[in-house]
Every structure is written in C-alpha cells, then in structure tokens.
Design an enzyme around this catalytic site. Structure first.
Site, PDB file in Angstrom:
ATOM      1  CG  ASP A  26      -2.057   0.952   1.112  1.00  0.00           C
ATOM      2  OD1 ASP A  26      -2.816   0.846   0.129  1.00  0.00           O
ATOM      3  OD2 ASP A  26      -2.165   1.834   1.981  1.00  0.00           O
ATOM      4  CE  LYS A  83      -1.270   5.195   1.371  1.00  0.00           C
ATOM      5  NZ  LYS A  83      -1.396   5.293   2.841  1.00  0.00           N
TER       6      LYS A  83
END
Lengths: 269, 269
Positions: free
Chosen positions: B232, B236
């Site tokens: 995750d 980003k």
C-alpha cells in the site's frame, strides 16, 4: 505557444526573484506547457518601463534587474519614466489575458488591481496590504467575477504567498472551506523574523543582540519594529480569517508587541 | 441551482463517508455554491442501483447506506440488480457534466473510468489501484483531455486522497512540478497502520500484540499483511513518483515487509 502577458508591480527582493525564476524556467515552460510568460511592464514606487506590444526581451529584463539591484529606479531607465498612477500603466500596457502581479508592500496598488479585474485580467498578490484593508476591498479583490450563482468558478485572483510563503496554506484553506469542513484551529509559525528571535531567546541570547543580528543579516524589515510589533502577523491572521468567511477588520486582531511602548516613538538608529 | 450528477463506485467505508458528507452539506452547498450534487448511480462489487433521470432522493440514499451498513449488497435492493460491467453503468446512467467517483480498491474500474473520460465526464479517485497499473493507464487517467499544447488546462481527473488522506499532497506536488521547482526529497508517515505499529514498538509493546490490537480496532486491512507488507505504501510512493514525471512501475519500488516470508502463505486466522 501559449503567450501569457504579465504586468509586474514591485521589483524589490520578491519581485526580482519572481522575474528571475521565470527567466530561468524558459525552457521548462516551453517544453512542458508550451508556455511563454511575456513581460509588458514593470513598475516600482517611482517609475515604470513599458513594452506593451512585443514585451521585453530577456536581455532587457536582465538589464532591468541589474539596474534595480544596483539601487536604481526604473524611472532612470532609457525606456522608463516617472509613474504616479499604476492604473494608467494597466490601462496602457494591458491586453486580453494579462496577469497583473503585485510584489509591492503598499496599499497604493489597489485602484490598479481593481481596474485589472474590471478588464477581466487576472491578479496575483504577494502583497498583504490590499487584502487587509476594508472588507469590501478584500471582497472585490478575491471574489471578482463570481456571483451567488457561480462561486465555484475559478476566481480571477490568487494570493497564495501572502501567508506561509511557499506553503499551500491559502489553497488548502479554500479547499477546506469549499468542502464544508469545520476549521477548529489554525496554528503555525507565522513570522520568520519572530521565529529567529524566539530561537535565539531559547538559546539564552540577549533580545537586543538577536534583533541586531537579525537586522544585520537582512531578516527583518528596514524598521525591525514592523516585525516585532506583530502587525505583519496580524495581517496574515486577518487574511486567513477572511478566507474562512469571517468579516473582520485589522483592528479586530489583537496583537501584543515584542518591544515596549516607550520605543515606538524612537528612530531606528 | 448548479446540478452536478454523480456516479459512485464503491459503498464501503470510504464511499459511505463521502455520501454522508454530501447529504450533511446539502444546505451549505446550496447556500454557498448554489450547488446540488445528484446521485445517478451507485455500484458495489456485485450490484448497482440506477436512477439516471432524476437521481436518487436523499431518503433513498439513506436507505442504500443503511442496506450497505447492514452488510447487504446493492444487488438485493428493490431498485437494484446484478452488475458485472461498470462501463455499462456509466454508459446508461451518465449524462453531460457527470463526475464518476471511484471509492473502490480494485483495478476492475479502469474500463469504466476510461469510458467516462472518453465521454468528457470527470473522474475522481480515492482508489490507488488504477493509478499504479501500467504507466499508460496512469497517463490516460491523469492527462485525459490534455495535449502537448495545453497541459495547463485543468485535467478531467483528480486523485488527491490516494496519498496522504485529506492532506493536500497531490495538489501541492502538481503545483511544485508546474512551477519548475526541484523536488529533492519527499518524506512522510505514509501509513496509519504502520505508524500505529511503530508507535507501539517504541512504547515497548510486542509486535504480535500491537498487530492484533490494530486488527481488532479495525485499523488494518482485513488481512493485516496488506499493510505490513508495504504494498500500500509502495503504491503511494509510485503515485508521487509518477506525479513528478518519473516513468516507473510498481515493480520498480523496493519494499521491505514487516512480516517474515514464512508467514506469506499462512491464512489470516
């Protein structure tokens, strides 16, 4: 090529840095944005130079920067003259699509900014003063071109660097307000000079010594009391409050000076 | 009144909060912006409900939120049906000026997002996955409607909440890039879950205990390894890097998992 004409008020430290950044980024702007920012006019407190048709060549702009760096005024320049009416400069030099950039620190630019907005030019302010005059001046500067019916239209003006220098403070505030988010508190270090003074005090240095030091290094305004008195910070607070929709004036912001009343009447020297 | 039609993909936690915020701000939007956001369609992974003409009443939207909160699917709703093609939903429900909002966490929305952009609708993503697929997918999603000649035109898409939640990270990055500023380093706390784990470790608690605690409190993904493995956070980082103009893929981002390889094959229980 997208040609964007600019009129610049103020060729002090901020104005010159702005111009230099544009000159330095010529290739980048052309390459990435097919963009050429063209200077039509420069004004300082006494003079102005205009090139309303073609705009100035980069060579000419470099020369103007040099003149200002050596302490000269635009009124002395070959292409320059005395100016006592910025609105007249906007009137003469402006053309459709012009952006008027205010890098001064005076309220005297307001009539010229109003004229620019009336002509549907865009306005960008690094100057806090016009935004901290009467509420109606603020309203007219920041909401020009918007009506109750279409306030989500991008307005004609920007004033990001008036608070928090390069930090995206105003844009973030506008976004929070537009989202209906409740703003509970705004906290920050609102003054480089005051930050410098406070750091010095924490280190145990004498107030007088720190202020003289900051003054010598060029961190303060010419009269350090402008920083130490808190008016500059009050202006920033007012701009933020008005950005939140509060209808206030500068006199509603209470500030506590860092120098004693007795010094207010003395000269800087 | 400015009517803006919305199509929403995803009615999980994020999607429901988004819808609830819109319902809560009806008066504010009307008062300040003369604006009414009208829901034309909602989709979840299995089903969809459409009201392409008038849009749903707020009463109906409240009922849909309730259904989802109780663990139901839109496919079970009176007005709903099975959906296996989000692009078809966009095709049927969309109308000029529509904004398609993606609050899912799946790559499966991409064809529907492409269709929306082809139709000149706008696209808003809280979903990181489409932006971290192949570079060409990113390009098409983020630069739709722009050509070399006019990339300063506002693009049709926004993806602010994919990095840094509500912080203005993407807008600030875009502005820095557009200004030609050099980005030297981007530092931050990129994961709430990892922050929670690290704080717990600093407090001297056991890793296993912290993770179980975070899991029980709903801070982690259903499988905490999605957070602890770093994918995750890698997404980003990739979105930020691509925002800077770097042409990279997810496989170019090196991540170090916080759990040992041996656990990768185990079940969550």
């Amino acid at each position: 090529m997208n040609e964007i004409p600019l009129i610049l008020f103020g060729l002090g430290g901020v104005g010159r840095s702005f111009v230099r950044q544009i000159l330095d980024l010529r290739d980048y702007h052309a390459d990435k944005y097919d963009l050429h920012l063209r200077f039509l006019a420069f004004c300082d407190s006494r003079g102005a130079v205009l090139e309303p048709t073609e705009g100035f060549s980069d060579q000419q702009v470099h020369e103007l920067l040099q003149l200002k760096e050596q302490g000269g005024s635009l009124s002395q320049h070959l292409l320059g003259g005395i100016q006592d009416d910025l609105a007249a400069i906007v009137d003469i030099a402006g053309q459709p699509g012009t952006i008027v950039v205010d890098c001064t620190a005076t309220e005297a630019t307001v009539p010229a900014l109003f004229l620019a907005l009336d002509r549907n030019y865009q306005v960008v302010l690094a100057n806090k003063k016009p935004l901290t005059m009467q509420q109606e001046v603020y309203d007219r500067l920041t909401r020009a071109g918007t009506t109750a019916g279409d306030p989500i239209t991008l307005s004609q003006s920007r004033w990001e660097t008036t608070v928090g220098a390069g930090l995206p403070v105003i844009a973030t505030l506008n976004r929070l307000v537009a989202s209906g988010d409740e703003i509970v508190r705004i906290a920050g270090a609102f003054s480089g000079t005051l930050g410098y003074v406070m750091t010095g005090l924490q280190e145990g240095r004498a107030f007088s010594e720190i202020v003289q030091d900051a003054y010598r290094q060029g961190y303060t305004e010419p009269d350090p009391r402008d920083d130490l008195g808190g008016v500059d910070v009050a202006r920033k607070a007012l701009i933020l409050a008005r950005g939140m929709g509060w209808r206030l004036d500068l006199s509603d912001v209470s500030v506590q000076s860092l120098y004693p009343e007795a010094l207010a009447e003395r000269t800087v020297d």
